[in-house]
Design a protein around this motif. Structure first.
Motif, PDB file in Angstrom:
ATOM      1  N   ARG A   1      36.929  53.087  49.171  1.00 26.61           N
ATOM      2  CA  ARG A   1      37.213  51.500  49.013  1.00 26.61           C
ATOM      3  C   ARG A   1      37.833  51.113  47.673  1.00 26.61           C
ATOM      4  O   ARG A   1      37.408  51.432  46.641  1.00 26.61           O
ATOM      5  CB  ARG A   1      35.984  50.495  49.510  1.00 26.61           C
ATOM      6  N   ILE A   2      38.927  50.193  47.857  1.00 28.35           N
ATOM      7  CA  ILE A   2      39.190  49.347  46.582  1.00 28.35           C
ATOM      8  C   ILE A   2      39.050  47.967  47.002  1.00 28.35           C
ATOM      9  O   ILE A   2      39.546  47.426  47.961  1.00 28.35           O
ATOM     10  CB  ILE A   2      40.747  49.754  46.388  1.00 28.35           C
ATOM     11  N   LEU A   3      38.446  47.129  46.064  1.00 30.20           N
ATOM     12  CA  LEU A   3      38.040  45.847  46.079  1.00 30.20           C
ATOM     13  C   LEU A   3      39.115  45.135  45.107  1.00 30.20           C
ATOM     14  O   LEU A   3      39.177  45.295  44.048  1.00 30.20           O
ATOM     15  CB  LEU A   3      36.864  45.390  45.792  1.00 30.20           C
ATOM     16  N   LEU A   4      40.036  44.377  45.760  1.00 30.19           N
ATOM     17  CA  LEU A   4      40.892  43.488  44.803  1.00 30.19           C
ATOM     18  C   LEU A   4      40.800  41.823  45.015  1.00 30.19           C
ATOM     19  O   LEU A   4      40.575  41.394  46.374  1.00 30.19           O
ATOM     20  CB  LEU A   4      42.414  43.928  45.341  1.00 30.19           C
ATOM     21  N   ASP A   5      41.165  41.161  44.269  1.00 32.94           N
ATOM     22  CA  ASP A   5      41.070  39.707  44.226  1.00 32.94           C
ATOM     23  C   ASP A   5      42.135  39.365  45.071  1.00 32.94           C
ATOM     24  O   ASP A   5      43.277  40.153  45.288  1.00 32.94           O
ATOM     25  CB  ASP A   5      41.243  39.025  42.554  1.00 32.94           C
ATOM     26  N   ARG A   6      42.007  38.327  45.956  1.00 33.37           N
ATOM     27  CA  ARG A   6      43.012  38.183  46.834  1.00 33.37           C
ATOM     28  C   ARG A   6      44.314  37.625  46.222  1.00 33.37           C
ATOM     29  O   ARG A   6      45.366  37.849  47.009  1.00 33.37           O
ATOM     30  CB  ARG A   6      42.340  36.716  47.734  1.00 33.37           C
ATOM     31  N   LEU A   7      44.471  37.108  44.973  1.00 35.31           N
ATOM     32  CA  LEU A   7      45.616  36.852  44.632  1.00 35.31           C
ATOM     33  C   LEU A   7      46.092  37.903  43.297  1.00 35.31           C
ATOM     34  O   LEU A   7      46.977  37.695  42.425  1.00 35.31           O
ATOM     35  CB  LEU A   7      45.548  35.409  43.766  1.00 35.31           C
ATOM     36  N   SER A   8      45.577  39.139  43.694  1.00 33.78           N
ATOM     37  CA  SER A   8      45.964  40.204  42.856  1.00 33.78           C
ATOM     38  C   SER A   8      47.404  40.597  43.023  1.00 33.78           C
ATOM     39  O   SER A   8      48.143  40.187  44.175  1.00 33.78           O
ATOM     40  CB  SER A   8      45.156  41.709  42.977  1.00 33.78           C
ATOM     41  N   HIS A   9      48.136  40.903  41.788  1.00 37.86           N
ATOM     42  CA  HIS A   9      49.640  41.374  41.743  1.00 37.86           C
ATOM     43  C   HIS A   9      49.969  42.362  42.999  1.00 37.86           C
ATOM     44  O   HIS A   9      49.084  43.139  43.319  1.00 37.86           O
ATOM     45  CB  HIS A   9      50.047  41.728  40.577  1.00 37.86           C
TER      46      HIS A   9
ATOM     47  N   ARG B   1      39.932  46.281  50.422  1.00 40.72           N
ATOM     48  CA  ARG B   1      39.086  45.048  50.954  1.00 40.72           C
ATOM     49  C   ARG B   1      39.431  43.704  49.766  1.00 40.72           C
ATOM     50  O   ARG B   1      39.285  44.045  48.614  1.00 40.72           O
ATOM     51  CB  ARG B   1      37.576  45.330  50.800  1.00 40.72           C
ATOM     52  N   ARG B   2      40.022  42.501  50.253  1.00 41.24           N
ATOM     53  CA  ARG B   2      40.406  41.668  49.293  1.00 41.24           C
ATOM     54  C   ARG B   2      39.272  40.524  49.369  1.00 41.24           C
ATOM     55  O   ARG B   2      38.973  40.070  50.288  1.00 41.24           O
ATOM     56  CB  ARG B   2      41.712  41.182  49.432  1.00 41.24           C
ATOM     57  N   TYR B   3      39.063  40.065  48.259  1.00 45.88           N
ATOM     58  CA  TYR B   3      37.821  38.989  48.216  1.00 45.88           C
ATOM     59  C   TYR B   3      38.335  37.819  47.648  1.00 45.88           C
ATOM     60  O   TYR B   3      39.417  37.816  46.997  1.00 45.88           O
ATOM     61  CB  TYR B   3      36.831  39.421  47.244  1.00 45.88           C
ATOM     62  N   ALA B   4      37.753  36.532  47.906  1.00 46.68           N
ATOM     63  CA  ALA B   4      38.368  35.322  47.619  1.00 46.68           C
ATOM     64  C   ALA B   4      38.538  35.186  46.404  1.00 46.68           C
ATOM     65  O   ALA B   4      38.008  35.660  45.298  1.00 46.68           O
ATOM     66  CB  ALA B   4      37.129  34.019  48.051  1.00 46.68           C
ATOM     67  N   HIS B   5      39.613  34.405  45.921  1.00 46.36           N
ATOM     68  CA  HIS B   5      40.295  34.491  44.502  1.00 46.36           C
ATOM     69  C   HIS B   5      39.277  33.935  43.379  1.00 46.36           C
ATOM     70  O   HIS B   5      38.746  32.804  43.655  1.00 46.36           O
ATOM     71  CB  HIS B   5      41.455  33.417  44.396  1.00 46.36           C
ATOM     72  N   ALA B   6      39.054  34.919  42.555  1.00 50.12           N
ATOM     73  CA  ALA B   6      38.402  34.595  41.200  1.00 50.12           C
ATOM     74  C   ALA B   6      36.866  34.208  41.519  1.00 50.12           C
ATOM     75  O   ALA B   6      36.205  33.701  41.021  1.00 50.12           O
ATOM     76  CB  ALA B   6      39.048  33.431  40.452  1.00 50.12           C
ATOM     77  N   ASP B   7      36.464  34.761  42.706  1.00 50.53           N
ATOM     78  CA  ASP B   7      35.127  34.349  43.305  1.00 50.53           C
ATOM     79  C   ASP B   7      33.923  35.658  43.162  1.00 50.53           C
ATOM     80  O   ASP B   7      34.389  36.212  44.081  1.00 50.53           O
ATOM     81  CB  ASP B   7      35.191  33.815  44.584  1.00 50.53           C
ATOM     82  N   ALA B   8      33.306  35.599  42.178  1.00 52.44           N
ATOM     83  CA  ALA B   8      32.399  36.853  41.718  1.00 52.44           C
ATOM     84  C   ALA B   8      31.502  37.030  42.934  1.00 52.44           C
ATOM     85  O   ALA B   8      31.167  38.086  43.328  1.00 52.44           O
ATOM     86  CB  ALA B   8      31.588  36.567  40.505  1.00 52.44           C
ATOM     87  N   ALA B   9      30.779  35.860  43.498  1.00 51.03           N
ATOM     88  CA  ALA B   9      29.958  35.997  44.566  1.00 51.03           C
ATOM     89  C   ALA B   9      30.514  36.572  45.634  1.00 51.03           C
ATOM     90  O   ALA B   9      29.865  37.643  46.454  1.00 51.03           O
ATOM     91  CB  ALA B   9      29.412  34.745  44.960  1.00 51.03           C
ATOM     92  N   ALA B  10      31.852  36.474  46.033  1.00 53.07           N
ATOM     93  CA  ALA B  10      32.386  37.011  47.168  1.00 53.07           C
ATOM     94  C   ALA B  10      33.024  38.286  46.760  1.00 53.07           C
ATOM     95  O   ALA B  10      32.447  39.197  47.839  1.00 53.07           O
ATOM     96  CB  ALA B  10      33.830  36.197  47.315  1.00 53.07           C
ATOM     97  N   ALA B  11      33.288  38.565  45.707  1.00 53.08           N
ATOM     98  CA  ALA B  11      33.238  40.083  45.392  1.00 53.08           C
ATOM     99  C   ALA B  11      32.068  41.017  45.565  1.00 53.08           C
ATOM    100  O   ALA B  11      31.939  41.993  45.981  1.00 53.08           O
ATOM    101  CB  ALA B  11      33.587  40.293  43.944  1.00 53.08           C
ATOM    102  N   GLY B  12      31.008  40.407  45.192  1.00 49.57           N
ATOM    103  CA  GLY B  12      29.583  40.798  45.137  1.00 49.57           C
ATOM    104  C   GLY B  12      29.171  40.992  46.905  1.00 49.57           C
ATOM    105  O   GLY B  12      28.820  42.111  47.212  1.00 49.57           O
TER     106      GLY B  12
END
Ligand SMILES: *Cc1c(COP(=O)(O)O)cnc(C)c1O
Length: 399
Positions: free
Chosen positions: A130-138, A153-164
């Motif tokens: 798995r690769i986790l990326l910010d939703r607004l990553s390049h 798997r993309r997580y909500a932008h700049a949201d560390a809780a969502a990344a967790g």
């Protein structure tokens, strides 16, 4: 004509109807010596508020001189890939200097940031991991995940809780957490400290693409990590580009010696391509020296950003929270940004209209970017003109 070929005009017409068809503009030249800030376009002179040349280095005579001197010696092209005979002393020195600047053991120069991101993602994540990326990553980080054959798997932008939360879904199979340092279309910063904690907990790589931070953010221009007080121990994989604040071209990955050696062995976007021309590496070295020697460029840029924000807010332009040279003005619809772009161009101001899929649907925007080369008068003019644009939009669409 094949069926596939016949489908193209139709697809282009659909883009046109949706106001999503992209067109290039041809820059015919520049109005000022040694600066890109005013360019000739369509027979007219416009102030360019769309460039990533944040420190005003792209037309610096020292970069051109370094390029010329190297070209006379090494020639225009590298004539081979880095692992054959394309790697020269300018590359070698640039890598040493970039490693020292980023305080890493080693750096590896790539032809573009796009390729550096493909290389890192495909080398560090295996098929099915798995690769986790910010939703607004390049886009290049996302494409890298695809090249890796990884589960993205993309997580909500700049949201560390969502990344967790995304990490907890399958922490053991998560190989990489990746993010931009400064987000290219929003200008805000990633929550690096929290992401570093998550990566450590999951024993995953943390990859930061600091294309828009290096040279610009941090007290000495060392980028988002310096701004956030973080080191190589927190972020083992740092990606930088040389075509933005460096005013040159190319990119690099910085990290420890094993990481760099591994990329050289495994990263196909490094191995199977012609080496970056040495004159370009020479220009990047000169840019790096200027970035370190001339703090006034960062100070001037900071003053321009501050001034733009003050003037634009006075003129009731809706700005975000960005403190970087990237200052988006989100207007929402494709029609609104295209109309605003033409209105500004008619006043001699060139601002990029950014539409989906580069940004999420409903967030079409003018992406204002500022450089140390802009004058205060140019900044004031832009802020005033944006104020008029927004006023006209409000008059048409009551809140
Ligand atoms: C511009 C950019 C890239 C691509 O770099 P190039 O050298 O232009 O290919 C990668 N990542 C981010 C965040 C960028 O803004």
């Amino acid at each position: 004509m094949t069926r596939a070929a016949r489908a193209l005009p139709e697809a282009l017409a659909r883009l046109e109807a949706a106001q999503l068809r992209r067109r290039r503009t041809t820059v015919e030249g520049f109005a000022d010596a040694a600066s890109r800030a005013r360019l000739a376009l369509g027979g007219r002179t416009l102030v360019d508020f769309s460039i990533n040349d944040y420190l005003g280095l792209a037309r610096h005579p020292a970069l051109a001189a370094a390029m010329g001197a190297s070209a006379r010696d090494a020639g225009a092209g590298s004539a081979a890939s880095h692992l054959v005979t394309g790697h020269g002393t300018e590359h070698e020195r640039l890598e040493e200097e970039l490693a020292a600047f980023t305080r890493r053991e080693r750096a590896l120069v790539f032809s573009t940031g796009y390729m550096a991101n493909l290389a890192v993602m495909s080398a560090l994540a295996g098929r099915g991991e798995r690769i986790l990326l910010d939703r607004l990553s390049h886009a290049s980080l996302i494409d890298g995940a695809q090249l890796a054959g990884a589960r993205l798997r993309r997580y909500a932008h700049a949201d560390a809780a969502a990344a967790g939360a995304a990490l907890e879904e399958d922490a053991a199979r998560t190989a990489v957490i990746g993010t931009d340092g400064v987000f290219s279309m929003d200008g805000d910063l990633a929550p690096l400290a929290a992401l570093a904690r998550l990566a450590r907990r999951a024993d995953a790589w943390l990859v930061v693409d600091d294309a828009h931070g290096l040279g610009v953010t941090g007290a000495s221009g060392r980028g988002t990590l310096e701004e956030c007080g973080m080191s190589g121990a927190d972020v083992p994989v740092l990606i930088g580009t040389l075509g933005k604040a460096f005013g040159s071209f190319g990119a690099f990955v910085a990290g420890d010696a094993d990481l760099i050696d591994y990329l050289m062995q495994k990263a196909r976007p490094y191995i199977y391509t012609t080496a970056l021309p040495q004159p370009v590496a020479a220009a990047s070295r000169t840019a790096l020296a200027l970035i370190q020697a001339e703090d006034w460029r960062r100070a001037r840029l900071a003053a321009r950003i501050e001034r733009f924000r003050r003037r634009a807010l006075e003129a009731q332009v809706p700005l975000g929270l960005s403190r970087t040279p990237i200052q988006p003005v989100v207007l929402g619809s494709e029609a609104a940004v295209l109309a605003a772009q033409s209105a500004l161009a008619a006043q001699g101001l060139w601002v990029a209209a950014i539409r989906p899929p580069t940004v999420p649907k409903g967030t079409a925007r003018l992406r204002v970017s500022l450089t140390a080369a802009h004058t205060e008068a140019q900044i004031d003019e832009l802020a005033g003109a944006l104020g008029h644009c927004c006023e006209r939009l409000r008059a048409r669409v009551p809140a």
